[in-house]
Design an enzyme around this catalytic site. Structure first.
Site, mmCIF file in Angstrom:
data_model
loop_
_atom_site.group_PDB
_atom_site.id
_atom_site.type_symbol
_atom_site.label_atom_id
_atom_site.label_comp_id
_atom_site.label_asym_id
_atom_site.label_seq_id
_atom_site.Cartn_x
_atom_site.Cartn_y
_atom_site.Cartn_z
ATOM 1 N N ASN A 70 30.584 31.466 33.623
ATOM 2 C CA ASN A 70 31.951 31.173 32.881
ATOM 3 C C ASN A 70 32.911 30.878 31.857
ATOM 4 O O ASN A 70 31.773 29.569 31.299
ATOM 5 C CB ASN A 70 33.652 30.715 34.085
ATOM 6 N N CYS A 79 30.434 37.188 41.436
ATOM 7 C CA CYS A 79 31.632 37.326 40.615
ATOM 8 C C CYS A 79 31.532 38.977 40.508
ATOM 9 O O CYS A 79 30.224 40.011 40.363
ATOM 10 C CB CYS A 79 31.391 37.752 39.410
ATOM 11 N N GLY A 80 32.708 40.402 41.607
ATOM 12 C CA GLY A 80 32.268 41.811 41.529
ATOM 13 C C GLY A 80 32.546 42.318 40.024
ATOM 14 O O GLY A 80 31.895 43.558 39.935
ATOM 15 N N ASN A 81 33.733 41.470 39.077
ATOM 16 C CA ASN A 81 33.673 42.673 37.948
ATOM 17 C C ASN A 81 31.675 42.297 37.190
ATOM 18 O O ASN A 81 31.208 43.304 36.675
ATOM 19 C CB ASN A 81 34.407 41.278 37.183
ATOM 20 N N GLU A 213 41.376 32.288 36.577
ATOM 21 C CA GLU A 213 40.257 32.402 37.112
ATOM 22 C C GLU A 213 39.984 31.275 37.107
ATOM 23 O O GLU A 213 40.256 30.247 35.409
ATOM 24 C CB GLU A 213 39.784 33.817 36.075
ATOM 25 N N ARG A 214 39.166 30.546 37.827
ATOM 26 C CA ARG A 214 38.356 29.273 37.184
ATOM 27 C C ARG A 214 37.250 29.317 36.072
ATOM 28 O O ARG A 214 36.479 30.280 36.094
ATOM 29 C CB ARG A 214 38.088 28.787 38.618
ATOM 30 N N CYS A 222 39.703 41.087 37.926
ATOM 31 C CA CYS A 222 39.040 40.021 39.230
ATOM 32 C C CYS A 222 38.756 41.242 39.745
ATOM 33 O O CYS A 222 40.047 40.218 41.277
ATOM 34 C CB CYS A 222 39.951 37.921 38.737
#
Length: 280
Positions: A70, A79-81, A213-214, A222
């Site tokens: 991140n 992460c799907g993205n 988002e964390r 997201c």
């Protein structure tokens, strides 16, 4: 031209439903201290700018490996993205002829299918017990009360390799996400922090979501949060198992399979530009 102690780092900037990421091809060499590198490259003023840094890696058991960092340098297990961006990247760079890939993540292997417009990702099964998410509450966390600041909320929590909390809100376009997002993310009930989705159910097959988002902040899209929003909507009786999730950066189709319990999402991923970043 660079000085003797400087070097150029090739990169590709991509996005998935408006959430931007910097992709580094690390098949030959993995950079030192990727946490620091993520903070440097993702900085909007002094770096390239992005929500995440994605490292494309070799894998012994899968087609490729993926590491996700991140903007604050923290690592996201999956992460799907990120998976959609990596899948599009390896195809466009002709690193594989395959249209179906197995990608190794920190949360285990994930299967992706690549078409001309959309990338399909198998996000695996949601985990819903408090200790598995993790949340400092016992049992399933469905419609549980939680006070944030002076406001009472009802939360539904689950994990898709990363912890998610879903709150149902009307008029989320005007909801103060930037105020409550960090308060949720850093609340003591979430020992590893949390991704928080504010969700408005439009109908049984359509929901609207804004995401804090964390380690990033509010994002345009997201995929994991979209998946969590679907699961929470089903658990609370608000939606069917197949929905369109609308986010500021676009829409994602999400299905929660009743037979194998897996969540399948479909959405776009695109290259924005390529370049080289000067490292000291």
């Amino acid at each position: 031209m660079t000085s003797g102690s400087s070097k150029l780092l090739p990169f590709t900037k991509m996005h998935a439903t408006g959430s931007d990421a910097i992709v580094l091809n690390c098949l030959k060499k993995i950079p030192q201290n990727p946490q620091h590198l993520a903070r440097k490259l993702c900085h909007r003023n002094t770096g390239i700018g992005g929500n995440q840094l994605l490292l494309l890696l070799k894998s012994k058991n899968c087609d490729f490996g993926v590491k996700v960092y991140n903007a604050d340098g923290s690592e996201a297990q999956v992460c799907g993205n990120a998976l959609r961006c990596i899948a599009r990247y390896v195809r466009e760079e002709k690193l594989t002829p395959k249209k179906e890939l197995l990608l190794e993540t920190g949360a285990g292997p994930r299967q992706v299918k690549i078409s001309s417009k959309l990338i399909e990702v198998d996000m695996d099964e949601p985990r819903m017990k408090g200790k598995e998410i993790p949340v400092n509450l016992s049992g399933r966390i469905v419609n549980r009360p939680l006070k944030i600041d002076t406001k009472d909320f009802r939360i539904t929590c689950l994990s898709l390799g990363t912890p998610h909390c879903v709150v149902f809100q009307e008029a989320i376009d005007t909801f103060p996400v930037t105020r409550f997002g960090p308060l949720f993310e850093n609340h003591s009930v979430f020992p590893q922090r949390v991704n928080i989705s504010f969700v408005n159910v439009i109908g049984k097959k359509e929901i609207h979501t804004r995401v804090w988002e964390r380690g990033v902040g509010e994002t345009a899209g997201c995929s994991s949060a979209a998946s969590a929003a679907l699961v929470a909507s089903v658990l609370n009786g608000f939606a069917d198992r197949s929905v369109t999730v609308h986010m500021p950066g676009g829409k994602i189709e999400v299905d929660w399979n009743a037979k194998d319990n897996h969540i399948i999402l479909r959405g776009p991923a695109e290259k924005i530009f390529t370049g080289e970043f000067l490292l000291p």
